[in-house]
Design a protein around this motif. Structure first.
Motif, PDB file in Angstrom:
ATOM      1  N   TRP A  75       0.826  -1.213   0.000  1.00 24.42           N
ATOM      2  CA  TRP A  75       0.000   0.000   0.000  1.00 24.42           C
ATOM      3  C   TRP A  75       0.861   1.265   0.000  1.00 24.42           C
ATOM      4  O   TRP A  75       0.572   2.238  -0.691  1.00 24.42           O
ATOM      5  N   GLU A  76       1.926   1.227   0.794  1.00 21.86           N
ATOM      6  CA  GLU A  76       2.829   2.384   0.875  1.00 21.86           C
ATOM      7  C   GLU A  76       3.352   2.776  -0.501  1.00 21.86           C
ATOM      8  O   GLU A  76       3.438   3.948  -0.837  1.00 21.86           O
ATOM      9  N   TYR A  77       3.685   1.762  -1.291  1.00 24.39           N
ATOM     10  CA  TYR A  77       4.247   2.024  -2.614  1.00 24.39           C
ATOM     11  C   TYR A  77       3.203   2.507  -3.617  1.00 24.39           C
ATOM     12  O   TYR A  77       3.527   2.994  -4.686  1.00 24.39           O
ATOM     13  N   LEU A  78       1.946   2.352  -3.263  1.00 31.78           N
ATOM     14  CA  LEU A  78       0.870   2.818  -4.143  1.00 31.78           C
ATOM     15  C   LEU A  78       0.399   4.207  -3.757  1.00 31.78           C
ATOM     16  O   LEU A  78      -0.289   4.874  -4.519  1.00 31.78           O
ATOM     17  N   THR A  79       0.743   4.636  -2.543  1.00 30.79           N
ATOM     18  CA  THR A  79       0.122   5.869  -2.035  1.00 30.79           C
ATOM     19  C   THR A  79       1.099   6.910  -1.484  1.00 30.79           C
ATOM     20  O   THR A  79       0.665   7.944  -0.984  1.00 30.79           O
ATOM     21  N   ARG A  80       2.398   6.642  -1.560  1.00 30.36           N
ATOM     22  CA  ARG A  80       3.349   7.671  -1.132  1.00 30.36           C
ATOM     23  C   ARG A  80       4.073   8.189  -2.362  1.00 30.36           C
ATOM     24  O   ARG A  80       4.760   7.434  -3.057  1.00 30.36           O
ATOM     25  N   ALA A  81       3.914   9.475  -2.634  1.00 29.57           N
ATOM     26  CA  ALA A  81       4.431  10.065  -3.876  1.00 29.57           C
ATOM     27  C   ALA A  81       5.904   9.705  -4.108  1.00 29.57           C
ATOM     28  O   ALA A  81       6.280   9.361  -5.233  1.00 29.57           O
ATOM     29  N   ASP A  82       6.733   9.766  -3.057  1.00 32.12           N
ATOM     30  CA  ASP A  82       8.164   9.490  -3.251  1.00 32.12           C
ATOM     31  C   ASP A  82       8.402   8.024  -3.615  1.00 32.12           C
ATOM     32  O   ASP A  82       9.247   7.712  -4.454  1.00 32.12           O
ATOM     33  N   LEU A  83       7.629   7.117  -3.012  1.00 32.65           N
ATOM     34  CA  LEU A  83       7.785   5.699  -3.335  1.00 32.65           C
ATOM     35  C   LEU A  83       7.171   5.366  -4.695  1.00 32.65           C
ATOM     36  O   LEU A  83       7.687   4.535  -5.442  1.00 32.65           O
ATOM     37  N   MET A  84       6.069   6.039  -5.034  1.00 31.70           N
ATOM     38  CA  MET A  84       5.425   5.831  -6.337  1.00 31.70           C
ATOM     39  C   MET A  84       6.384   6.208  -7.471  1.00 31.70           C
ATOM     40  O   MET A  84       6.428   5.558  -8.510  1.00 31.70           O
ATOM     41  N   GLU A  85       7.130   7.280  -7.215  1.00 29.42           N
ATOM     42  CA  GLU A  85       8.041   7.760  -8.254  1.00 29.42           C
ATOM     43  C   GLU A  85       9.117   6.717  -8.589  1.00 29.42           C
ATOM     44  O   GLU A  85       9.601   6.651  -9.711  1.00 29.42           O
ATOM     45  N   LEU A  86       9.486   5.899  -7.575  1.00 34.40           N
ATOM     46  CA  LEU A  86      10.537   4.908  -7.775  1.00 34.40           C
ATOM     47  C   LEU A  86      10.180   3.870  -8.837  1.00 34.40           C
ATOM     48  O   LEU A  86      11.046   3.366  -9.531  1.00 34.40           O
ATOM     49  N   TRP A  87       8.901   3.530  -8.941  1.00 34.14           N
ATOM     50  CA  TRP A  87       8.527   2.495  -9.918  1.00 34.14           C
ATOM     51  C   TRP A  87       7.558   2.977 -10.980  1.00 34.14           C
ATOM     52  O   TRP A  87       7.438   2.389 -12.051  1.00 34.14           O
TER      53      TRP A  87
END
Lengths: 111, 150
Positions: free
Chosen positions: B19-31
Motif C-alpha cells: 500500500w505504501e508504494y501505491l500511495t506515497r508520492a516518493d515511493l510511487m516515483e521509484l517504480w
C-alpha cells in the motif's frame, strides 16, 4: 447528409463516450442495419440519429453502403484499431511498471 | 482482442507494505512516474510520462483521487489529451489489495471506456465483422442480380 468528414475531427474516445453511439455500435455488431431501421431503436429524431451515425462514420467506426434505395451501416475496424492501440500501449505500460514495483519490493525484502 | 486492461501480481509482502508504494508520492516515483499524489479523496494530481503523439497524448496524465480504503482499495481518474489541457481520454485506474497467507495479491484495472459494459462488446465485434461483411456481400450480390434482371 453524410458527407465525408475529416477523421481527425473526432477523437475515438469522445466518439464512444456517448451512450447512443455505443448502442448503435452494439446493434451493428449483431447485424448491419439501414439508417432507417437503426433509427427505430431510438426515441430521438431521425436527424439526431443521423448525426451520431455521421460522427461514427467520421471516426472510422462504421462504413455506409448505398444498396438500392437504402443506406446500410456496417461496422468498420479502423476506429476500433485506435482504441486497441491505446489498450495495448497501456497494457504494456502497466506490466513493465508492475515488474519494476515487484523487483523494488523483492530487494527490500532481501535487505 | 483484449477487452480491458487488467493485471494481477503477487507480492510476498503484507498489504500495508504494498500500500505504501501505491500511495506515497516518493515511493510511487521509484517504480511509476514523478507525481504529486496525496492520499486524500478529491485530491487532483498529475503524472508525467513520455508523450505519444500518435495516440494524441502529450505525456501529462490528469488524475483525481476517487476512492481510498487504506490497505484495500485505491482508485483515481486518469485523463489525458493531445495538449493545451484538452481532455480526450477519460478513464479510471483501480487498485485492489487482497491479503493472502503468505503475502498480497495486487489487482489493477484500468478502464478506458466508462460505461462500455466492460467492453464485452469488443469480443462481440470480432465475430460481428465477418458476419456483417458476408451479409453486405450477399445484399450487394442480390442488388446486382436485381439490376441485371431489370
Amino acid at each position: 447528409m453524410l458527407q465525408p468528414v475529416k477523421q481527425q475531427n473526432f477523437d475515438v474516445f469522445q466518439v464512444v463516450a456517448d451512450p447512443s453511439r455505443r448502442q448503435i455500435l452494439r446493434l451493428l455488431s449483431k447485424d448491419s442495419l439501414t439508417i432507417n431501421s437503426l433509427a427505430e431503436h431510438f426515441d430521438m429524431s431521425r436527424p439526431a440519429v443521423s448525426k451520431h451515425i455521421k460522427i461514427l462514420h467520421g471516426a472510422g467506426f462504421i462504413s455506409i453502403q448505398d444498396i438500392g434505395r437504402e443506406r446500410h451501416c456496417i461496422l468498420k475496424q479502423e476506429g476500433f484499431e485506435k482504441l486497441q492501440e491505446w489498450i495495448n500501449y497501456f497494457d504494456n505500460f502497466w506490466l513493465s511498471k508492475l515488474g519494476k514495483l515487484k523487483s523494488l519490493l523483492d530487494n527490500k525484502l532481501k535487505n | 482482442m483484449a477487452d480491458n486492461i487488467k493485471h494481477k501480481f503477487f507480492f510476498p509482502q503484507r498489504p500495508e507494505q504494498v500500500w505504501e508504494y501505491l500511495t506515497r508520492a516518493d515511493l510511487m516515483e521509484l517504480w511509476l512516474m514523478p507525481n504529486d499524489f496525496l492520499p486524500i479523496p478529491g485530491h487532483d494530481f498529475q503524472f508525467r510520462i513520455k508523450p505519444m503523439p500518435q495516440l494524441d497524448f502529450d505525456g501529462i496524465v490528469y488524475c483525481k483521487v476517487l476512492e481510498i480504503a487504506p490497505h484495500h482499495t485505491l482508485s483515481y481518474s486518469w485523463k489525458s489529451g493531445p495538449g493545451n489541457g484538452k481532455i480526450e481520454l477519460d478513464s479510471i485506474v483501480v487498485w485492489k489489495l487482497i491479503p493472502k497467507d503468505n503475502g498480497t495479491e495486487l489487482l489493477l484495472e484500468h478502464n478506458a471506456f466508462r460505461g462500455f459494459d466492460n467492453l464485452s462488446m469488443f469480443s462481440a465485434l470480432n465475430g460481428g465483422w465477418f458476419k456483417n461483411i458476408q451479409k453486405i456481400a450477399e445484399l450487394i450480390n442480390a442488388a446486382t442480380r436485381e439490376t441485371t434482371k431489370l
